[in-house]
Design an enzyme around this catalytic site. Sequence first.
Site, PDB file in Angstrom:
ATOM      1  N   ARG A 117     -10.320  15.379  -1.349  1.00 32.28           N
ATOM      2  CA  ARG A 117     -10.855  14.432  -2.346  1.00 32.28           C
ATOM      3  C   ARG A 117     -11.178  15.142  -3.660  1.00 32.28           C
ATOM      4  O   ARG A 117     -11.099  14.562  -4.730  1.00 32.28           O
ATOM      5  CB  ARG A 117     -12.110  13.711  -1.801  1.00 32.28           C
ATOM      6  CG  ARG A 117     -12.758  12.807  -2.843  1.00 32.28           C
ATOM      7  CD  ARG A 117     -13.724  11.782  -2.253  1.00 32.28           C
ATOM      8  NE  ARG A 117     -14.693  12.365  -1.350  1.00 32.28           N
ATOM      9  CZ  ARG A 117     -15.750  13.093  -1.727  1.00 32.28           C
ATOM     10  NH1 ARG A 117     -15.979  13.332  -3.003  1.00 32.28           N
ATOM     11  NH2 ARG A 117     -16.580  13.587  -0.832  1.00 32.28           N
TER      12      ARG A 117
ATOM     13  N   TYR B   6      -3.553  -6.711 -18.936  1.00 32.71           N
ATOM     14  CA  TYR B   6      -3.314  -6.909 -17.509  1.00 32.71           C
ATOM     15  C   TYR B   6      -4.484  -7.686 -16.897  1.00 32.71           C
ATOM     16  O   TYR B   6      -5.650  -7.380 -17.173  1.00 32.71           O
ATOM     17  CB  TYR B   6      -3.163  -5.531 -16.857  1.00 32.71           C
ATOM     18  CG  TYR B   6      -2.954  -5.569 -15.369  1.00 32.71           C
ATOM     19  CD1 TYR B   6      -1.776  -6.062 -14.834  1.00 32.71           C
ATOM     20  CD2 TYR B   6      -3.927  -5.111 -14.497  1.00 32.71           C
ATOM     21  CE1 TYR B   6      -1.570  -6.103 -13.462  1.00 32.71           C
ATOM     22  CE2 TYR B   6      -3.740  -5.137 -13.123  1.00 32.71           C
ATOM     23  CZ  TYR B   6      -2.563  -5.639 -12.614  1.00 32.71           C
ATOM     24  OH  TYR B   6      -2.362  -5.674 -11.270  1.00 32.71           O
TER      25      TYR B   6
ATOM     26  N   ASP C 125      -3.288   1.701 -22.013  1.00 28.11           N
ATOM     27  CA  ASP C 125      -2.551   1.498 -20.764  1.00 28.11           C
ATOM     28  C   ASP C 125      -1.072   1.527 -21.144  1.00 28.11           C
ATOM     29  O   ASP C 125      -0.555   0.606 -21.779  1.00 28.11           O
ATOM     30  CB  ASP C 125      -2.967   0.149 -20.160  1.00 28.11           C
ATOM     31  CG  ASP C 125      -2.284  -0.141 -18.826  1.00 28.11           C
ATOM     32  OD1 ASP C 125      -1.205   0.422 -18.577  1.00 28.11           O
ATOM     33  OD2 ASP C 125      -2.829  -0.947 -18.043  1.00 28.11           O
TER      34      ASP C 125
ATOM     35  N   LYS D 145       4.239   1.611 -10.977  1.00 28.12           N
ATOM     36  CA  LYS D 145       5.325   0.977 -11.726  1.00 28.12           C
ATOM     37  C   LYS D 145       6.381   2.019 -12.109  1.00 28.12           C
ATOM     38  O   LYS D 145       6.940   2.636 -11.226  1.00 28.12           O
ATOM     39  CB  LYS D 145       4.739   0.236 -12.934  1.00 28.12           C
ATOM     40  CG  LYS D 145       3.478  -0.574 -12.615  1.00 28.12           C
ATOM     41  CD  LYS D 145       3.728  -1.750 -11.676  1.00 28.12           C
ATOM     42  CE  LYS D 145       2.427  -2.381 -11.162  1.00 28.12           C
ATOM     43  NZ  LYS D 145       1.426  -2.717 -12.182  1.00 28.12           N
TER      44      LYS D 145
HETATM   45  C1  LIG Z   1       0.078  -3.054 -12.244  1.00 31.60           C
HETATM   46  C2  LIG Z   1      -0.673  -2.764 -13.472  1.00 31.60           C
HETATM   47  C3  LIG Z   1      -1.961  -2.236 -13.429  1.00 31.60           C
HETATM   48  C4  LIG Z   1      -2.701  -2.022 -12.112  1.00 31.60           C
HETATM   49  O1  LIG Z   1      -2.084  -1.035 -11.358  1.00 31.60           O
HETATM   50  P1  LIG Z   1      -2.198  -0.966  -9.740  1.00 31.60           P
HETATM   51  O2  LIG Z   1      -1.385   0.238  -9.416  1.00 31.60           O
HETATM   52  O3  LIG Z   1      -1.648  -2.247  -9.218  1.00 31.60           O
HETATM   53  O4  LIG Z   1      -3.623  -0.824  -9.408  1.00 31.60           O
HETATM   54  C5  LIG Z   1      -2.588  -1.938 -14.619  1.00 31.60           C
HETATM   55  N1  LIG Z   1      -1.989  -2.149 -15.807  1.00 31.60           N
HETATM   56  C6  LIG Z   1      -0.760  -2.679 -15.891  1.00 31.60           C
HETATM   57  C7  LIG Z   1      -0.152  -2.892 -17.236  1.00 31.60           C
HETATM   58  C8  LIG Z   1      -0.051  -2.998 -14.733  1.00 31.60           C
HETATM   59  O5  LIG Z   1       1.156  -3.526 -14.822  1.00 31.60           O
END
Ligand SMILES: *Cc1c(COP(=O)(O)O)cnc(C)c1O
Length: 375
Positions: A39, A92, A164, A189
């Site tokens: 961790r 998001y 992000d 992603k």
């Molecule tokens: C999917 C997504 C998230 C969240 O990510 P997880 O891996 O599902 O927790 C945050 N920001 C954007 C733009 C996303 O597409």
Amino acid sequence: MKIKPKITPIYQTSVFKFDDLTELELYFGEPSSRYLYSRNGNPNSDELADKVNEWEQGAGAVATGSGMAAILAALMACCQAGDHVLCASDIYGGSSSLLNQELSRLGITVTYVPFEHLYELSPFVQPTTRLLLCETISNPLLRVADLQRLAQECHQHSLKLVVDNTFASPVITRPLALGADLVLHSVTKYLAGHSDVTAGVVVAADPALAARLRQIGVLYGLTLSPMESWLAVRGLKTLRLRMREHSANALAIAEFLQQQPAVRAVYYPGLAAHPQHELARAQGTGQYGGMLSILLADDTEVVNRFIRACQRFPFAPSLAGVDSSLSYPLGTSHRYLTSEQQAELGITVGLVRLSVGIEPVEELLADLQAALQSL
Ligand SMILES: *Cc1c(COP(=O)(O)O)cnc(C)c1O
């Protein structure tokens, strides 16, 4: 026998051994010199963090159990009870739910800033405002934020800019180089890219902020597991190649869809008609990514027929895998907004989001053509 693996093995261990107390003291003297407990840090999660840190040209990064954990770590690194944050309205759904439903309970308040007001923050800033959270390319309308301008505007008000970068990936845009203070990803992603990992990462421009992130990762228990880290590192190796194919396929598909009478609008930054096309070109690298949204008739039956007819775009509410998919913002990512918020963001019944994969483009085009004909 000396084993010299070419690839970092999966250190599937929760803890590491010490020969004696001297070795333990060496660890506490210089924690980056060895490992204690997974961790706190593991060779695989560190490898992922280091690789993304390189891509994003940061001063340090931490790999987290999901993109949401990355957003939480970024916000907690900058805020405490009583603070206020700004958040782009186009965000998001999970980010706004985290702010509205959880961080609000910790005394962190939020004001949403509409896209057209992002570069003039004065009316939104309070004495306790700490940061602005936004996305390089927004979900689901693919609006592109001018990060250099945003960084200037934020710094003028002594705010941190938290970006992000999930939809763009560092292949297209590197927010830290444009002045952002923190950049984060849902590694789930594009970075991992194969729809088989849930993970996140946050990268800091500044070493002190990177150290804060690490502490938050350890104490909130956000650290990513060795196996998921290893898969994400493997995915990252083809990021550059994948983004090229995602982008080329999505551009061809966007151009095709633009000509179809059943498609009332196509949202893709690579199209000349996109409102931020010039910015997307200048800020990107001539690639615009694999995400696009289309507006069909605002009729649930039409949308359902389209979803059922698409063979190569299964309805799977995520994105950015090598295999194409589609999603429905109104029913998934933006489900919990009020209907006024949905309407303001342009998220209506007919809006369908495509995640264009790296398959042969003629197969994807033929599939979409057949689906549209069946409407
Ligand atoms: C999917 C997504 C998230 C969240 O990510 P997880 O891996 O599902 O927790 C945050 N920001 C954007 C733009 C996303 O597409």
